[in-house]
Design a protein around this motif. Sequence first.
Motif, short mmCIF file in Angstrom:
data_model
loop_
_atom_site.label_atom_id
_atom_site.label_comp_id
_atom_site.label_asym_id
_atom_site.label_seq_id
_atom_site.Cartn_x
_atom_site.Cartn_y
_atom_site.Cartn_z
N PRO A 75 -28.17 -27.72 -0.23
CA PRO A 75 -28.63 -28.96 -0.89
C PRO A 75 -29.89 -29.55 -0.24
O PRO A 75 -30.82 -29.96 -0.94
CB PRO A 75 -27.43 -29.91 -0.75
N TYR A 76 -29.93 -29.57 1.09
CA TYR A 76 -31.10 -30.08 1.81
C TYR A 76 -32.33 -29.23 1.49
O TYR A 76 -33.41 -29.76 1.20
CB TYR A 76 -30.83 -30.09 3.31
N CYS A 77 -32.17 -27.93 1.54
CA CYS A 77 -33.30 -27.03 1.29
C CYS A 77 -33.81 -27.15 -0.14
O CYS A 77 -35.02 -27.07 -0.37
CB CYS A 77 -32.91 -25.59 1.61
N ASN A 78 -32.91 -27.35 -1.09
CA ASN A 78 -33.34 -27.56 -2.47
C ASN A 78 -34.17 -28.83 -2.60
O ASN A 78 -35.18 -28.86 -3.32
CB ASN A 78 -32.13 -27.62 -3.41
N HIS A 79 -33.78 -29.88 -1.89
CA HIS A 79 -34.56 -31.13 -1.89
C HIS A 79 -35.94 -30.87 -1.27
O HIS A 79 -36.97 -31.32 -1.81
CB HIS A 79 -33.80 -32.21 -1.10
N GLN A 80 -35.97 -30.13 -0.16
CA GLN A 80 -37.24 -29.81 0.49
C GLN A 80 -38.11 -28.91 -0.39
O GLN A 80 -39.33 -29.05 -0.41
CB GLN A 80 -36.98 -29.13 1.84
N LEU A 81 -37.47 -28.02 -1.11
CA LEU A 81 -38.18 -27.13 -2.03
C LEU A 81 -38.93 -27.94 -3.08
O LEU A 81 -40.08 -27.64 -3.41
CB LEU A 81 -37.18 -26.17 -2.68
N ALA A 82 -38.28 -28.96 -3.58
CA ALA A 82 -38.93 -29.83 -4.58
C ALA A 82 -40.13 -30.55 -3.97
O ALA A 82 -41.13 -30.79 -4.66
CB ALA A 82 -37.92 -30.85 -5.12
N LEU A 83 -40.06 -30.89 -2.67
CA LEU A 83 -41.17 -31.59 -2.01
C LEU A 83 -42.28 -30.64 -1.55
O LEU A 83 -43.46 -30.96 -1.67
CB LEU A 83 -40.65 -32.36 -0.79
N ARG A 84 -41.89 -29.50 -1.01
CA ARG A 84 -42.86 -28.60 -0.36
C ARG A 84 -43.42 -27.52 -1.26
O ARG A 84 -44.43 -26.91 -0.95
CB ARG A 84 -42.21 -27.94 0.86
N GLY A 85 -42.73 -27.18 -2.31
CA GLY A 85 -43.22 -26.15 -3.22
C GLY A 85 -42.39 -24.88 -3.16
O GLY A 85 -41.54 -24.70 -2.28
N LYS A 86 -42.65 -23.99 -4.09
CA LYS A 86 -41.84 -22.79 -4.29
C LYS A 86 -41.93 -21.77 -3.15
O LYS A 86 -41.10 -20.89 -3.05
CB LYS A 86 -42.21 -22.13 -5.60
N GLN A 87 -42.93 -21.89 -2.30
CA GLN A 87 -43.05 -20.97 -1.17
C GLN A 87 -42.11 -21.34 -0.03
O GLN A 87 -41.87 -20.54 0.87
CB GLN A 87 -44.49 -20.92 -0.65
N PHE A 88 -41.52 -22.56 -0.06
CA PHE A 88 -40.66 -23.02 1.03
C PHE A 88 -39.46 -22.10 1.18
O PHE A 88 -38.71 -21.87 0.24
CB PHE A 88 -40.20 -24.46 0.76
N LEU A 89 -39.31 -21.53 2.36
CA LEU A 89 -38.22 -20.62 2.71
C LEU A 89 -38.08 -19.46 1.73
O LEU A 89 -36.98 -18.95 1.51
CB LEU A 89 -36.89 -21.37 2.82
#
Length: 193
Positions: A121-135
């Motif tokens: 859940p945290y990473c999905n939130h970060q993905l929305a903020l940082r972009g599709k390249q995140f992790l």
Amino acid sequence: MRDPAQLNLLAALASALAGMGSALAAAFMIRLQRRWSSADALLRIAEVFESAAFRKYKSIIYRLDRNAFSTWNEEEVASVNAWCAHLDIVSVLIQSRQISKVAFLNLYGDVTLRTIYQIAPYCNHQLALRGKQFLLPLRLLAGDLVRTWKRRAHKKRYPLQIGFPDQPRLRVSPDLFDSDDAVLAFRADGAIR
């Protein structure tokens, strides 16, 4: 005495055999070097996972309320971020076949799968903020790791369910990874979502 044409043919044949022998020896040495490199990479990964700092991160991650990431304290967020950064590097090594996926699954699959469940859940939130390249490397590996887990579990080569040390009622399985909305959103499964 032999005919010069026969001698030239024998010399060419001997040269070809020597060249083939050299090529086989070189191929063997390259394969041996890859195995040494793979073993070295796996040992280096183990050093990080077994370090005091990463044992602490793992313990913190296991105890998190996965859906309350907005209330996590600074230490919890830092632990998750450090853990994710390391798993991202490991994922690149597995995807580039520097490390065997099955060897990694056998050594650190349970830890990796538990933490993916906790941090999704945290990473999905970060993905929305940082972009599709995140992790992205970890997200691409996650689905592949679950498929490998499922195959090996059906062959009785890996447990079908993995529990959490501090939460005996919480267990993860391939079916959970294939049905949990947060994990499904986290997994890239070969296509960037």
